[in-house]
Write a protein that holds these residues in place. Structure first.
Motif, PDB file in Angstrom:
ATOM      1  N   GLU A 226      80.341  81.753 115.160  1.00 40.58           N
ATOM      2  CA  GLU A 226      79.173  81.833 115.888  1.00 40.58           C
ATOM      3  C   GLU A 226      78.664  83.019 116.635  1.00 40.58           C
ATOM      4  OE1 GLU A 226      77.500  78.825 118.966  1.00 40.58           O
ATOM      5  OE2 GLU A 226      79.149  79.810 119.991  1.00 40.58           O
ATOM      6  N   LYS A 227      79.647  83.938 117.048  1.00 39.88           N
ATOM      7  CA  LYS A 227      79.358  85.214 117.577  1.00 39.88           C
ATOM      8  C   LYS A 227      79.079  86.011 116.413  1.00 39.88           C
ATOM      9  CE  LYS A 227      80.203  86.509 121.306  1.00 39.88           C
ATOM     10  NZ  LYS A 227      79.483  86.454 122.646  1.00 39.88           N
ATOM     11  N   GLN A 228      79.467  86.096 115.340  1.00 41.62           N
ATOM     12  CA  GLN A 228      79.325  86.898 114.089  1.00 41.62           C
ATOM     13  C   GLN A 228      78.018  86.403 113.733  1.00 41.62           C
ATOM     14  OE1 GLN A 228      81.002  89.462 113.003  1.00 41.62           O
ATOM     15  NE2 GLN A 228      79.415  89.929 111.632  1.00 41.62           N
ATOM     16  N   ASP A 229      77.682  85.392 113.542  1.00 44.53           N
ATOM     17  CA  ASP A 229      76.217  84.937 112.960  1.00 44.53           C
ATOM     18  C   ASP A 229      75.266  85.433 113.893  1.00 44.53           C
ATOM     19  OD1 ASP A 229      77.385  83.845 110.926  1.00 44.53           O
ATOM     20  OD2 ASP A 229      77.191  81.648 111.487  1.00 44.53           O
ATOM     21  N   SER A 230      75.493  85.145 115.220  1.00 43.14           N
ATOM     22  CA  SER A 230      74.424  85.724 116.328  1.00 43.14           C
ATOM     23  C   SER A 230      74.047  87.182 116.206  1.00 43.14           C
ATOM     24  CB  SER A 230      74.908  85.359 117.483  1.00 43.14           C
ATOM     25  OG  SER A 230      74.051  85.608 118.606  1.00 43.14           O
ATOM     26  N   ALA A 231      75.341  87.839 116.093  1.00 39.34           N
ATOM     27  CA  ALA A 231      75.291  89.325 115.796  1.00 39.34           C
ATOM     28  C   ALA A 231      74.387  89.943 114.686  1.00 39.34           C
ATOM     29  CB  ALA A 231      76.631  90.122 115.515  1.00 39.34           C
ATOM     30  N   MET A 232      74.756  89.063 113.589  1.00 39.22           N
ATOM     31  CA  MET A 232      73.887  89.220 112.410  1.00 39.22           C
ATOM     32  C   MET A 232      72.493  89.058 112.528  1.00 39.22           C
ATOM     33  SD  MET A 232      76.764  87.959 109.511  1.00 39.22           S
ATOM     34  CE  MET A 232      75.816  88.433 107.987  1.00 39.22           C
ATOM     35  N   ALA A 233      72.178  88.020 113.116  1.00 41.42           N
ATOM     36  CA  ALA A 233      70.805  87.541 113.006  1.00 41.42           C
ATOM     37  C   ALA A 233      70.063  88.399 114.072  1.00 41.42           C
ATOM     38  CB  ALA A 233      70.798  86.160 114.028  1.00 41.42           C
ATOM     39  N   GLY A 234      70.736  89.245 114.772  1.00 40.46           N
ATOM     40  CA  GLY A 234      69.822  90.483 115.439  1.00 40.46           C
ATOM     41  C   GLY A 234      69.799  91.549 115.260  1.00 40.46           C
TER      42      GLY A 234
END
Length: 139
Positions: free
Chosen positions: A36-44
């Protein structure tokens, strides 16, 4: 050898599960990072991949946090262990640098514990006055 790879900032090509596996299990800076943290980082962020031309398989990744005007932070640069030693890291960082050039950024920063030589080949240098920089949070 580098001609066997292509570099892309197309988010549709990224293999999120593979990237998460690399970053969360085989880095010194983000072991244990949640998906979840990685996906959020990638999204931003702006995301970059390196892919084998023959198979289309992703073999490297880099992420850039930027305002696209004055500043960028290059982070999460990773080359699959099976693809290391071919100059792929240098080629990926060169591709990222060249992609960012039209933005006219004042500065692109990064932090590395073990790949200074890779980044120096692309023009990165140690900070002239590192004592001016400060950080908040987990160091």
């Amino acid at each position: 050898m580098i001609d066997d790879y292509e570099f892309s900032s197309d988010p549709a090509r990224l293999d999120g599960a593979l990237i998460h596996h690399w970053i969360s299990t085989d880095t010194y800076w983000a072991v244990g990072r949640s998906r979840e943290k990685q996906d959020s980082a990638m999204a931003g962020s702006l995301n970059f991949g390196a892919y084998e031309k023959a198979s289309g398989a992703q073999v490297a990744y880099a992420r850039v946090v930027t305002d696209r005007a004055t500043f960028a932070w290059l982070c999460d640069v990773y080359v699959d262990r099976r693809a290391r030693g071919k100059g792929l890291g240098t080629a990926l960082v060169t591709s990222v640098r060249d992609h960012l050039a039209p933005f006219g950024l004042n500065r692109i920063l990064l932090s590395t514990g073990d790949a200074h030589g890779v980044y120096e080949k692309v023009g990165f240098q140690p900070l002239e006055i590192p004592g001016n920089w400060m950080a908040y949070g987990r160091l």
